[in-house]
Every structure is written in C-alpha cells, then in structure tokens.
Design a protein around this motif. Structure first.
Motif, PDB file in Angstrom:
ATOM      1  N   LEU A 194       0.843  -1.191   0.000  1.00  0.00           N
ATOM      2  CA  LEU A 194       0.000   0.000   0.000  1.00  0.00           C
ATOM      3  C   LEU A 194       0.879   1.242   0.000  1.00  0.00           C
ATOM      4  O   LEU A 194       1.787   1.378   0.830  1.00  0.00           O
ATOM      5  CB  LEU A 194      -0.905  -0.005   1.240  1.00  0.00           C
ATOM      6  CG  LEU A 194      -1.736   1.258   1.499  1.00  0.00           C
ATOM      7  CD1 LEU A 194      -2.702   1.527   0.353  1.00  0.00           C
ATOM      8  CD2 LEU A 194      -2.485   1.138   2.822  1.00  0.00           C
ATOM      9  N   VAL A 195       0.588   2.161  -0.937  1.00  0.00           N
ATOM     10  CA  VAL A 195       1.284   3.444  -1.009  1.00  0.00           C
ATOM     11  C   VAL A 195       0.262   4.542  -0.736  1.00  0.00           C
ATOM     12  O   VAL A 195      -0.716   4.691  -1.472  1.00  0.00           O
ATOM     13  CB  VAL A 195       1.941   3.653  -2.387  1.00  0.00           C
ATOM     14  CG1 VAL A 195       2.613   5.020  -2.458  1.00  0.00           C
ATOM     15  CG2 VAL A 195       2.969   2.552  -2.653  1.00  0.00           C
ATOM     16  N   PHE A 196       0.486   5.309   0.332  1.00  0.00           N
ATOM     17  CA  PHE A 196      -0.464   6.328   0.749  1.00  0.00           C
ATOM     18  C   PHE A 196      -0.449   7.532  -0.191  1.00  0.00           C
ATOM     19  O   PHE A 196       0.514   7.764  -0.927  1.00  0.00           O
ATOM     20  CB  PHE A 196      -0.156   6.802   2.173  1.00  0.00           C
ATOM     21  CG  PHE A 196      -0.280   5.739   3.217  1.00  0.00           C
ATOM     22  CD1 PHE A 196      -1.416   4.951   3.310  1.00  0.00           C
ATOM     23  CD2 PHE A 196       0.743   5.518   4.130  1.00  0.00           C
ATOM     24  CE1 PHE A 196      -1.540   3.974   4.275  1.00  0.00           C
ATOM     25  CE2 PHE A 196       0.641   4.543   5.101  1.00  0.00           C
ATOM     26  CZ  PHE A 196      -0.501   3.760   5.170  1.00  0.00           C
ATOM     27  N   GLN A 197      -1.521   8.326  -0.103  1.00  0.00           N
ATOM     28  CA  GLN A 197      -1.614   9.537  -0.915  1.00  0.00           C
ATOM     29  C   GLN A 197      -0.513  10.527  -0.565  1.00  0.00           C
ATOM     30  O   GLN A 197       0.123  11.097  -1.445  1.00  0.00           O
ATOM     31  CB  GLN A 197      -2.983  10.194  -0.716  1.00  0.00           C
ATOM     32  CG  GLN A 197      -3.129  11.526  -1.451  1.00  0.00           C
ATOM     33  CD  GLN A 197      -4.503  12.127  -1.264  1.00  0.00           C
ATOM     34  OE1 GLN A 197      -5.425  11.468  -0.793  1.00  0.00           O
ATOM     35  NE2 GLN A 197      -4.655  13.380  -1.631  1.00  0.00           N
ATOM     36  N   LEU A 256      -2.678  -3.622 -10.194  1.00  0.00           N
ATOM     37  CA  LEU A 256      -2.707  -2.274  -9.639  1.00  0.00           C
ATOM     38  C   LEU A 256      -4.124  -1.957  -9.179  1.00  0.00           C
ATOM     39  O   LEU A 256      -5.070  -2.044  -9.964  1.00  0.00           O
ATOM     40  CB  LEU A 256      -2.268  -1.243 -10.686  1.00  0.00           C
ATOM     41  CG  LEU A 256      -0.874  -1.417 -11.283  1.00  0.00           C
ATOM     42  CD1 LEU A 256      -0.658  -0.413 -12.405  1.00  0.00           C
ATOM     43  CD2 LEU A 256       0.199  -1.250 -10.224  1.00  0.00           C
ATOM     44  N   VAL A 257      -4.262  -1.618  -7.919  1.00  0.00           N
ATOM     45  CA  VAL A 257      -5.535  -1.146  -7.369  1.00  0.00           C
ATOM     46  C   VAL A 257      -5.332   0.328  -7.040  1.00  0.00           C
ATOM     47  O   VAL A 257      -4.493   0.666  -6.195  1.00  0.00           O
ATOM     48  CB  VAL A 257      -5.942  -1.934  -6.117  1.00  0.00           C
ATOM     49  CG1 VAL A 257      -7.283  -1.426  -5.579  1.00  0.00           C
ATOM     50  CG2 VAL A 257      -6.024  -3.429  -6.425  1.00  0.00           C
ATOM     51  N   ALA A 314       8.085   0.595  -2.088  1.00  0.00           N
ATOM     52  CA  ALA A 314       7.117  -0.479  -2.283  1.00  0.00           C
ATOM     53  C   ALA A 314       7.609  -1.474  -3.328  1.00  0.00           C
ATOM     54  O   ALA A 314       7.509  -2.691  -3.150  1.00  0.00           O
ATOM     55  CB  ALA A 314       5.769   0.095  -2.686  1.00  0.00           C
ATOM     56  N   LEU A 315       8.161  -0.970  -4.420  1.00  0.00           N
ATOM     57  CA  LEU A 315       8.645  -1.855  -5.494  1.00  0.00           C
ATOM     58  C   LEU A 315       9.794  -2.737  -5.021  1.00  0.00           C
ATOM     59  O   LEU A 315       9.933  -3.878  -5.470  1.00  0.00           O
ATOM     60  CB  LEU A 315       9.099  -1.032  -6.695  1.00  0.00           C
ATOM     61  CG  LEU A 315       8.046  -0.329  -7.528  1.00  0.00           C
ATOM     62  CD1 LEU A 315       8.677   0.262  -8.778  1.00  0.00           C
ATOM     63  CD2 LEU A 315       6.931  -1.278  -7.915  1.00  0.00           C
ATOM     64  N   ALA A 316      10.615  -2.208  -4.130  1.00  0.00           N
ATOM     65  CA  ALA A 316      11.759  -2.987  -3.651  1.00  0.00           C
ATOM     66  C   ALA A 316      11.322  -4.241  -2.899  1.00  0.00           C
ATOM     67  O   ALA A 316      12.104  -5.175  -2.739  1.00  0.00           O
ATOM     68  CB  ALA A 316      12.642  -2.124  -2.749  1.00  0.00           C
ATOM     69  N   MET A 317      10.074  -4.287  -2.487  1.00  0.00           N
ATOM     70  CA  MET A 317       9.544  -5.491  -1.841  1.00  0.00           C
ATOM     71  C   MET A 317       9.118  -6.539  -2.866  1.00  0.00           C
ATOM     72  O   MET A 317       8.719  -7.642  -2.493  1.00  0.00           O
ATOM     73  CB  MET A 317       8.349  -5.109  -0.966  1.00  0.00           C
ATOM     74  CG  MET A 317       8.704  -4.190   0.196  1.00  0.00           C
ATOM     75  SD  MET A 317       9.713  -5.019   1.424  1.00  0.00           S
ATOM     76  CE  MET A 317       8.498  -6.091   2.182  1.00  0.00           C
ATOM     77  N   ARG A 318       9.185  -6.194  -4.153  1.00  0.00           N
ATOM     78  CA  ARG A 318       8.783  -7.085  -5.251  1.00  0.00           C
ATOM     79  C   ARG A 318       7.361  -7.628  -5.048  1.00  0.00           C
ATOM     80  O   ARG A 318       7.136  -8.851  -5.059  1.00  0.00           O
ATOM     81  CB  ARG A 318       9.768  -8.239  -5.394  1.00  0.00           C
ATOM     82  CG  ARG A 318      11.200  -7.806  -5.688  1.00  0.00           C
ATOM     83  CD  ARG A 318      11.400  -7.362  -7.116  1.00  0.00           C
ATOM     84  NE  ARG A 318      12.734  -6.833  -7.353  1.00  0.00           N
ATOM     85  CZ  ARG A 318      13.791  -7.570  -7.728  1.00  0.00           C
ATOM     86  NH1 ARG A 318      13.648  -8.863  -7.897  1.00  0.00           N
ATOM     87  NH2 ARG A 318      14.965  -6.999  -7.930  1.00  0.00           N
ATOM     88  N   PRO A 319       6.391  -6.747  -4.857  1.00  0.00           N
ATOM     89  CA  PRO A 319       5.017  -7.215  -4.621  1.00  0.00           C
ATOM     90  C   PRO A 319       4.369  -7.691  -5.911  1.00  0.00           C
ATOM     91  O   PRO A 319       4.770  -7.298  -7.017  1.00  0.00           O
ATOM     92  CB  PRO A 319       4.312  -5.959  -4.099  1.00  0.00           C
ATOM     93  CG  PRO A 319       5.009  -4.842  -4.803  1.00  0.00           C
ATOM     94  CD  PRO A 319       6.458  -5.274  -4.881  1.00  0.00           C
ATOM     95  N   SER A 320       3.342  -8.510  -5.783  1.00  0.00           N
ATOM     96  CA  SER A 320       2.550  -8.898  -6.949  1.00  0.00           C
ATOM     97  C   SER A 320       1.372  -7.942  -7.145  1.00  0.00           C
ATOM     98  O   SER A 320       0.748  -7.942  -8.201  1.00  0.00           O
ATOM     99  CB  SER A 320       2.029 -10.328  -6.789  1.00  0.00           C
ATOM    100  OG  SER A 320       1.281 -10.470  -5.595  1.00  0.00           O
ATOM    101  N   VAL A 321       1.078  -7.136  -6.104  1.00  0.00           N
ATOM    102  CA  VAL A 321      -0.019  -6.169  -6.170  1.00  0.00           C
ATOM    103  C   VAL A 321       0.458  -4.852  -5.573  1.00  0.00           C
ATOM    104  O   VAL A 321       1.046  -4.832  -4.486  1.00  0.00           O
ATOM    105  CB  VAL A 321      -1.261  -6.647  -5.379  1.00  0.00           C
ATOM    106  CG1 VAL A 321      -2.416  -5.666  -5.584  1.00  0.00           C
ATOM    107  CG2 VAL A 321      -1.662  -8.056  -5.776  1.00  0.00           C
ATOM    108  N   LEU A 322       0.206  -3.758  -6.285  1.00  0.00           N
ATOM    109  CA  LEU A 322       0.437  -2.415  -5.754  1.00  0.00           C
ATOM    110  C   LEU A 322      -0.916  -1.758  -5.531  1.00  0.00           C
ATOM    111  O   LEU A 322      -1.745  -1.724  -6.448  1.00  0.00           O
ATOM    112  CB  LEU A 322       1.264  -1.571  -6.716  1.00  0.00           C
ATOM    113  CG  LEU A 322       2.775  -1.617  -6.590  1.00  0.00           C
ATOM    114  CD1 LEU A 322       3.411  -0.782  -7.699  1.00  0.00           C
ATOM    115  CD2 LEU A 322       3.236  -1.111  -5.228  1.00  0.00           C
ATOM    116  N   VAL A 323      -1.118  -1.253  -4.333  1.00  0.00           N
ATOM    117  CA  VAL A 323      -2.374  -0.599  -3.969  1.00  0.00           C
ATOM    118  C   VAL A 323      -2.043   0.866  -3.700  1.00  0.00           C
ATOM    119  O   VAL A 323      -1.289   1.179  -2.771  1.00  0.00           O
ATOM    120  CB  VAL A 323      -3.007  -1.268  -2.743  1.00  0.00           C
ATOM    121  CG1 VAL A 323      -4.324  -0.599  -2.385  1.00  0.00           C
ATOM    122  CG2 VAL A 323      -3.225  -2.759  -3.016  1.00  0.00           C
ATOM    123  N   LEU A 324      -2.582   1.754  -4.518  1.00  0.00           N
ATOM    124  CA  LEU A 324      -2.156   3.150  -4.542  1.00  0.00           C
ATOM    125  C   LEU A 324      -3.319   4.074  -4.219  1.00  0.00           C
ATOM    126  O   LEU A 324      -4.352   4.047  -4.909  1.00  0.00           O
ATOM    127  CB  LEU A 324      -1.599   3.499  -5.927  1.00  0.00           C
ATOM    128  CG  LEU A 324      -0.537   2.541  -6.477  1.00  0.00           C
ATOM    129  CD1 LEU A 324      -0.241   2.862  -7.935  1.00  0.00           C
ATOM    130  CD2 LEU A 324       0.737   2.632  -5.656  1.00  0.00           C
TER     131      LEU A 324
END
Length: 295
Positions: free
Chosen positions: A104-107, A212-213, A173-183
């Motif tokens: 999760l990436v906050f506003q 991507l959500v 967030a990308l450095a965690m190599r996620p399969s889903v990014l929630v923005l």
C-alpha cells in the motif's frame, strides 16, 4: 525519464486478465469504525494480475478503508481477503504474508518517508525481509532505476520535491517485489508532466503482470487507463469494465462524481460523422485530434 514516458494505453489494452484467479480480492467485506455506522457490508472486489482496478467515489465513501482492508492495515469485521484465490488467515503470519505481496502506497508520501536518505528509505523493507546485503542492494538499485530516481539515492529525503517524494515511496514499495500495488490517489499533487511520467512507470509494471488497485477522483484518468472500475459510496454501487461503468451518468451522479468528458465527446463526434457508431470513445485529446485530422 530522459526520452519521455511511454504512452499510456487506453482501458482494456492489457492482457485478458480474468483467465486466472484474482491476484487480490475481498469477498463479503464488512467494516465499521468504533462507534460509527458500518462503512460498508457485503462488499466484493477483485483485481487480476496485469489489471488496473480503479476505485472511485466521494470523500468519506470508503475508498481508503477498502485499500487498508485489502492490504492488512485493517481487519474486516466480516468477509475474507484472498491472494490468488486463497483466503488470508487472520493471524500475524497471514497478515505479514499479505503485506509482503500487496504493498500500500499512501496519498501523502510524508506518511511513509522516515529515513534520512533516499537509499536508506528504499532499503528498509528489503532489510526487514532478512535478505543478504547484496540482495538488498540489488533490489534498491532496481527500484530506484525503475522510478528514474537513481540520481537521488544519497539525497536527504527532506530536500526532495513532492513529486520526488512520491517516487521514493513507490520505489520502497517496489523494492519489496510485490505482486499487487495498492495506490491511494497516486497522481494527487503532481503536475501534468509528473502524472504522465508516473503513469508510464506504472504501465510498465502492469505490463509485467503486477496488479494495480488505484483509488482516484480522476474519472478521466480511470476512463482512459483502468481495465475495471469499482464505484463506492459507503457500499459498492457498481463494478465492471471501466468504460461501461464510467459511461453511466446516473451512477456517477449518485456517487457525487462528474462524468468523464470522453463519452460526451464521442457522442458529438458521432453526430458530426467523425466516429462510427460502433467505434470506442476516444480517451485522450490526442485521439480526438487524430480522428478529426483523419475525418
């Protein structure tokens, strides 16, 4: 990026994203904050690999609450969150696994920046995974390069511009190599060039299979970019293909959203004989200009 960001494709330009189980989904979700009425009950949404799901609605409609439920920051009162179709256990290990896979990436980037330098901030997550030093360095270098901020690696975070801070948080967030990014409102506060550059980066991730959500108030952005849309107002009003959902003016009015300009523009072009009845609506001013030129 020095050569400019890649063009952002229109909705539906990605792969057939519903062949496999959803990468991240919520089923029958219910949640209410203490002492208040439920934000929603029985809410179901899903995002597949390589898909952009736009979550839209008015302030207070539950968008951020949904994002927090999907990423384990909040626990639903009822319902399940699933990764690749498998329910996430309501345990610390289940929550930790969810947070590794769905970032999760906050506003507001200042809600997530806390290290002295860019490199330190982006390193924090991989270091907590227990990776060897070389693995952490590789992930950080890759993430900084992907966000075109390698030149900022040793810059103090408090000296960054707002747009740069947004990119640093996304790199973490990308450095965690996620399969889903929630923005949560990823384009808020960015100038037009910054928006297009960020979208180019996100499109590269989507093309590589990341789900991507994206919570947004920008109906025009959702219309041209998202594969699917979910409209919330303390409950799910509608979900489906983005262009179909966002062409429903009554639905958008009920959610206190303005309609995107593209469907109205398409109607005007059809009346002028510049767009066949079966052709999709142009989603950008550049597409309208091309239609007129080729009229």
């Amino acid at each position: 990026m020095t050569a400019g960001p890649p063009a952002v494709p229109t909705a539906g330009a990605g792969p057939d994203v519903h062949e496999a189980p959803a990468a991240l989904s919520g089923h029958g979700l219910a949640f209410g904050y203490s002492g208040t009425a439920p934000v929603f009950t029985g809410l179901t949404v899903e995002a597949a690999a390589g898909e952009v799901l736009a979550v839209l609605g008015p302030n207070g409609g539950g968008k951020t609450t949904l994002l927090r439920l999907l990423t384990g920051s909040l626990t639903p009162d009822a319902g399940t969150v699933r990764l690749d179709g498998v329910p996430v256990p309501r345990s610390r290990s289940g929550r930790d696994a969810l947070r590794r896979r769905a970032q999760l990436v906050f506003q507001d980037p200042d809600d997530q920046l806390f290290s002295a330098s860019v490199r330190q901030d982006v390193s924090f997550g991989p270091m907590n995974l227990g990776l060897p030093a070389e693995g952490v360095r590789d992930r950080v270098a890759w993430a900084l390069d992907a966000l075109d901020i390698a030149g900022l690696a040793d810059r103090p975070t408090h000296l960054l511009s707002y747009g740069q801070r947004k990119r640093v948080v996304l790199a973490g967030a990308l450095a965690m190599r996620p399969s889903v990014l929630v923005l949560d409102e990823p384009t808020a506060g960015l100038d037009p060039a910054g928006v297009e550059s960020l979208l180019g980066t996100l499109e590269g991730l989507r093309a590589a299979g990341t789900a991507l959500v994206v919570s947004t108030h920008d109906v025009d952005l959702a219309f041209r970019w998202a594969d699917r849309a979910a409209v919330l107002d303390r409950g799910l009003l509608a979900t489906g293909p983005a262009r179909a959902v966002l062409a429903d003016s009554g639905l958008l009015s009920a959610a206190r959203l303005r309609p995107p300009w593209a469907p109205g523009t398409a109607s005007a072009l059809r009346r002028a004989g510049l767009l066949p009845a079966t052709a999709p609506a142009p989603a950008t001013p550049e597409e309208v200009e091309l239609l007129v030129e080729n009229g």
